[in-house]
Design a protein around this motif. Structure first.
Motif, PDB file in Angstrom:
ATOM      1  N   LEU A   1       0.832  -1.202   0.000  1.00  0.00           N
ATOM      2  CA  LEU A   1       0.000   0.000   0.000  1.00  0.00           C
ATOM      3  C   LEU A   1       0.870   1.257   0.000  1.00  0.00           C
ATOM      4  O   LEU A   1       0.593   2.222  -0.713  1.00  0.00           O
ATOM      5  CB  LEU A   1      -0.934   0.000   1.217  1.00  0.00           C
ATOM      6  CG  LEU A   1      -2.055  -1.043   1.197  1.00  0.00           C
ATOM      7  CD1 LEU A   1      -2.713  -1.131   2.570  1.00  0.00           C
ATOM      8  CD2 LEU A   1      -3.096  -0.696   0.138  1.00  0.00           C
TER       9      LEU A   1
ATOM     10  N   PRO B   1      -2.181  -5.242  -3.705  1.00  0.00           N
ATOM     11  CA  PRO B   1      -3.370  -4.459  -4.060  1.00  0.00           C
ATOM     12  C   PRO B   1      -3.589  -4.352  -5.560  1.00  0.00           C
ATOM     13  O   PRO B   1      -4.737  -4.307  -6.017  1.00  0.00           O
ATOM     14  CB  PRO B   1      -3.103  -3.085  -3.428  1.00  0.00           C
ATOM     15  CG  PRO B   1      -1.651  -3.046  -3.134  1.00  0.00           C
ATOM     16  CD  PRO B   1      -1.220  -4.449  -2.926  1.00  0.00           C
TER      17      PRO B   1
ATOM     18  N   ILE C   1      -7.485   1.408  -8.354  1.00  0.00           N
ATOM     19  CA  ILE C   1      -7.242   0.383  -7.339  1.00  0.00           C
ATOM     20  C   ILE C   1      -8.144   0.620  -6.131  1.00  0.00           C
ATOM     21  O   ILE C   1      -8.733  -0.313  -5.577  1.00  0.00           O
ATOM     22  CB  ILE C   1      -5.758   0.360  -6.939  1.00  0.00           C
ATOM     23  CG1 ILE C   1      -4.895  -0.097  -8.123  1.00  0.00           C
ATOM     24  CG2 ILE C   1      -5.520  -0.545  -5.732  1.00  0.00           C
ATOM     25  CD1 ILE C   1      -3.411   0.110  -7.932  1.00  0.00           C
ATOM     26  N   GLU C   2      -8.291   1.883  -5.761  1.00  0.00           N
ATOM     27  CA  GLU C   2      -9.153   2.209  -4.632  1.00  0.00           C
ATOM     28  C   GLU C   2     -10.616   1.949  -4.973  1.00  0.00           C
ATOM     29  O   GLU C   2     -11.350   1.348  -4.174  1.00  0.00           O
ATOM     30  CB  GLU C   2      -8.947   3.673  -4.222  1.00  0.00           C
ATOM     31  CG  GLU C   2      -9.720   4.070  -2.993  1.00  0.00           C
ATOM     32  CD  GLU C   2      -9.076   5.206  -2.233  1.00  0.00           C
ATOM     33  OE1 GLU C   2      -9.483   5.422  -1.070  1.00  0.00           O
ATOM     34  OE2 GLU C   2      -8.192   5.860  -2.790  1.00  0.00           O
TER      35      GLU C   2
ATOM     36  N   ALA D   1      -9.752  -2.778  -3.783  1.00  0.00           N
ATOM     37  CA  ALA D   1      -8.521  -3.497  -3.446  1.00  0.00           C
ATOM     38  C   ALA D   1      -7.740  -2.823  -2.323  1.00  0.00           C
ATOM     39  O   ALA D   1      -7.079  -3.516  -1.538  1.00  0.00           O
ATOM     40  CB  ALA D   1      -7.647  -3.633  -4.687  1.00  0.00           C
ATOM     41  N   ARG D   2      -7.818  -1.503  -2.247  1.00  0.00           N
ATOM     42  CA  ARG D   2      -7.095  -0.826  -1.167  1.00  0.00           C
ATOM     43  C   ARG D   2      -7.691  -1.194   0.187  1.00  0.00           C
ATOM     44  O   ARG D   2      -6.962  -1.566   1.125  1.00  0.00           O
ATOM     45  CB  ARG D   2      -7.133   0.690  -1.366  1.00  0.00           C
ATOM     46  CG  ARG D   2      -6.343   1.462  -0.315  1.00  0.00           C
ATOM     47  CD  ARG D   2      -6.347   2.956  -0.576  1.00  0.00           C
ATOM     48  NE  ARG D   2      -5.461   3.682   0.331  1.00  0.00           N
ATOM     49  CZ  ARG D   2      -5.230   4.993   0.290  1.00  0.00           C
ATOM     50  NH1 ARG D   2      -5.835   5.739  -0.647  1.00  0.00           N
ATOM     51  NH2 ARG D   2      -4.414   5.560   1.153  1.00  0.00           N
TER      52      ARG D   2
ATOM     53  N   TRP E   1      -9.534  -3.810   0.843  1.00  0.00           N
ATOM     54  CA  TRP E   1      -9.325  -5.241   1.070  1.00  0.00           C
ATOM     55  C   TRP E   1      -7.935  -5.499   1.625  1.00  0.00           C
ATOM     56  O   TRP E   1      -7.761  -6.281   2.570  1.00  0.00           O
ATOM     57  CB  TRP E   1      -9.519  -6.011  -0.238  1.00  0.00           C
ATOM     58  CG  TRP E   1      -9.212  -7.478  -0.115  1.00  0.00           C
ATOM     59  CD1 TRP E   1     -10.024  -8.443   0.402  1.00  0.00           C
ATOM     60  CD2 TRP E   1      -7.988  -8.133  -0.490  1.00  0.00           C
ATOM     61  NE1 TRP E   1      -9.389  -9.668   0.370  1.00  0.00           N
ATOM     62  CE2 TRP E   1      -8.147  -9.511  -0.173  1.00  0.00           C
ATOM     63  CE3 TRP E   1      -6.801  -7.696  -1.070  1.00  0.00           C
ATOM     64  CZ2 TRP E   1      -7.132 -10.442  -0.423  1.00  0.00           C
ATOM     65  CZ3 TRP E   1      -5.799  -8.628  -1.315  1.00  0.00           C
ATOM     66  CH2 TRP E   1      -5.963  -9.979  -0.996  1.00  0.00           C
ATOM     67  N   SER E   2      -6.929  -4.859   1.067  1.00  0.00           N
ATOM     68  CA  SER E   2      -5.556  -5.044   1.524  1.00  0.00           C
ATOM     69  C   SER E   2      -5.393  -4.589   2.966  1.00  0.00           C
ATOM     70  O   SER E   2      -4.737  -5.261   3.783  1.00  0.00           O
ATOM     71  CB  SER E   2      -4.578  -4.281   0.613  1.00  0.00           C
ATOM     72  OG  SER E   2      -4.583  -4.804  -0.691  1.00  0.00           O
TER      73      SER E   2
END
Length: 346
Positions: free
Chosen positions: A234, A260, A297-298, A302-303, A305-306
Motif C-alpha cells: 500500500l 493491491p 485500485i481504490e 482493493a485498497r 481489502w488489503s
C-alpha cells in the motif's frame, strides 16, 4: 499469559528496535569484518556504516526488525539474549543479502535515501557481496556453540529457500499478463513472511523453547510478515516519499504486480478492466495516468481489502503469540513490534 493487554511494563517498539540494534551491532560488524576486503567495503556501505570510500557516515541502517524478533523470541520462552545473538546476527545478514540482490533485480537506484550498492560499485560486485553475507550468516550460526545450531541452520536455510522461491515468483509476475490473487499472496508469504517467521523460531530455539512454542512463534512471525507486505505494498502506491524514500506511485510506475494491484486486476469490476489497459500499455505512463491507476485500485475495493487483510493477519498473529505462552514482558514487546511493522505510516 492469556491476554496481550498485560499490565507488566514493557518498552515501546521503537525502544525495542533501538535496544536490538545496539545489542546486535558489534557482533554484526565483527561478522562483516571477517569478509574479504572487497566484500567488506560493499557490505559496510550497504549497512550505512561508511561511504563508498570507507569514511564513516551516519546513514540510516534500517529498523532491524528481524534481529529484534530473534532476541524477543528468546526472551519469550525464558531464554537469554546473549545466547540468541548469533541467530539475530544471522537473520540480519540474510535479510541484507536479499536486499542487495533485490536492488539489482528490481533496478532500484536508491535505498534508505542513498544510492544502492550496485549503483555505486556495480552489479557484479553487489551480487557477490550479497552472496558473502549469506555465507557469513550460516557460518555465524554454525560457530555459535548453541546446542540447537544444527536445527537452526535447517530453519534458516529453509527460510532462504522459500524467500528465493518468492522472489522468483515476483520476477516472473512481471512477464505475465495474468496473475491469480492466491498465487500473489503465496509469493508474499514466501518472500516476506518466511524470514520473519524464521526469526521468531530461531529466537525460541536459541532460548531453549519447547517445540510447540517454536512453532507458534514461527506462525506469529509469518503472519506479521505477510501483514507487513500488505502494508508495504500500500505504501508503494500511496506512501509519503519522505518516509518511504521512493517516489509517489513508485510500484505503479514500475508496473509491479503487488498485492493491491493484483487484487484490483482480478476484482472483475469496470475499474479492473481500465486498470488492466493502463498496466499493460506499451509505453511509460504519465503522472496523470499513474494517479488514475491508483484511483482505480481504490475504486475496485482493493485498497480497503488489503488494509483489512493486514488487520486480520495481525489478529491471527496475536492468537499464535498467546498460544506460545510467552513471558509477559516479551509478549507485550513482540506485539508492539508487530503493530509498528504494520503501521500505515512507517
Amino acid at each position: 499469559m492469556t491476554d496481550l493487554d498485560v499490565t507488566v511494563a514493557h518498552r515501546s517498539a521503537r525502544e525495542v528496535l533501538s535496544w536490538s540494534r545496539a545489542e546486535v551491532d558489534r557482533a554484526l560488524r565483527t561478522a562483516v569484518d571477517r569478509l574479504p576486503e572487497s566484500m567488506r567495503v560493499i557490505a559496510g556501505y550497504h549497512f550505512g556504516w561508511w561511504d563508498e570510500h570507507g569514511s564513516p557516515t551516519g546513514a540510516d541502517p534500517g529498523k532491524a526488525i528481524r534481529p529484534a524478533l530473534v532476541l524477543l523470541g528468546a526472551q519469550a520462552v525464558g531464554g537469554e539474549v546473549d545466547a540468541a545473538l548469533p541467530a539475530a546476527v544471522a537473520v540480519e545478514l540474510v535479510h541484507n543479502f536479499s536486499l542487495l540482490h533485490d536492488d539489482v533485480m528490481d533496478g532500484d537506484k536508491t535505498r534508505r535515501h542513498r544510492p544502492t550498492a550496485w549503483h555505486v560499485f556495480g552489479v557484479n560486485a553487489a551480487i557477490l557481496a550479497g552472496d558473502a553475507l549469506l555465507t557469513s550468516a550460516l557460518d555465524v550460526v554454525a560457530g555459535s556453540g548453541n546446542a540447537q545450531a544444527q536445527q537452526a541452520i535447517r530453519v534458516l536455510s529453509g527460510a532462504v529457500q522459500r524467500l528465493l522461491d518468492g522472489q522468483s515468483a515476483d520476477l516472473a509476475f512481471e512477464e505475465r499478463a495474468d496473475v491469480p490473487l492466491a498465487e500473489c499472496v503465496r509469493m508474499a508469504e514466501c518472500k516476506t513472511g518466511s524470514l520473519l517467521g524464521a526469526s521468531c523460531a530461531l529466537g525460541a530455539l536459541f532460548g531453549g523453547g519447547r517445540d510447540e512454542q517454536v512453532e507458534h512463534l514461527r506462525s506469529f512471525g509469518e503472519q506479521v510478515g505477510l501483514a507487513f507486505q500488505f502494508v508495504d505494498d500500500l505504501l508503494g502506491i500511496w506512501g509519503d516519499p519522505e518516509v518511504t524514500g521512493k517516489p509517489v506511485y513508485s510500484d505503479l510506475r514500475n508496473r509491479k504486480k503487488s498485492l493491491p494491484v493484483v487484487a484490483a486486476l482480478t476484482s472483475g469490476t469496470p475499474a479492473a478492466r481500465e486498470l488492466d489497459a493502463l498496466y499493460h500499455a506499451d509505453r511509460r505512463l504519465t503522472d496523470p495516468e499513474l494517479a488514475r491507476a491508483a484511483e482505480l485500485i481504490e475504486v475496485s475495493g482493493a485498497r480497503a481489502w488489503s488494509q483489512g487483510r493486514a488487520d486480520d493477519l495481525l489478529t491471527g498473529a496475536r492468537a499464535h503469540l498467546r498460544a506460545a505462552e510467552p513471558t509477559d514482558r516479551a509478549a507485550g514487546e513482540l506485539d508492539a513490534v508487530a503493530r509498528l511493522a504494520t503501521r500505515r505510516d512507517h
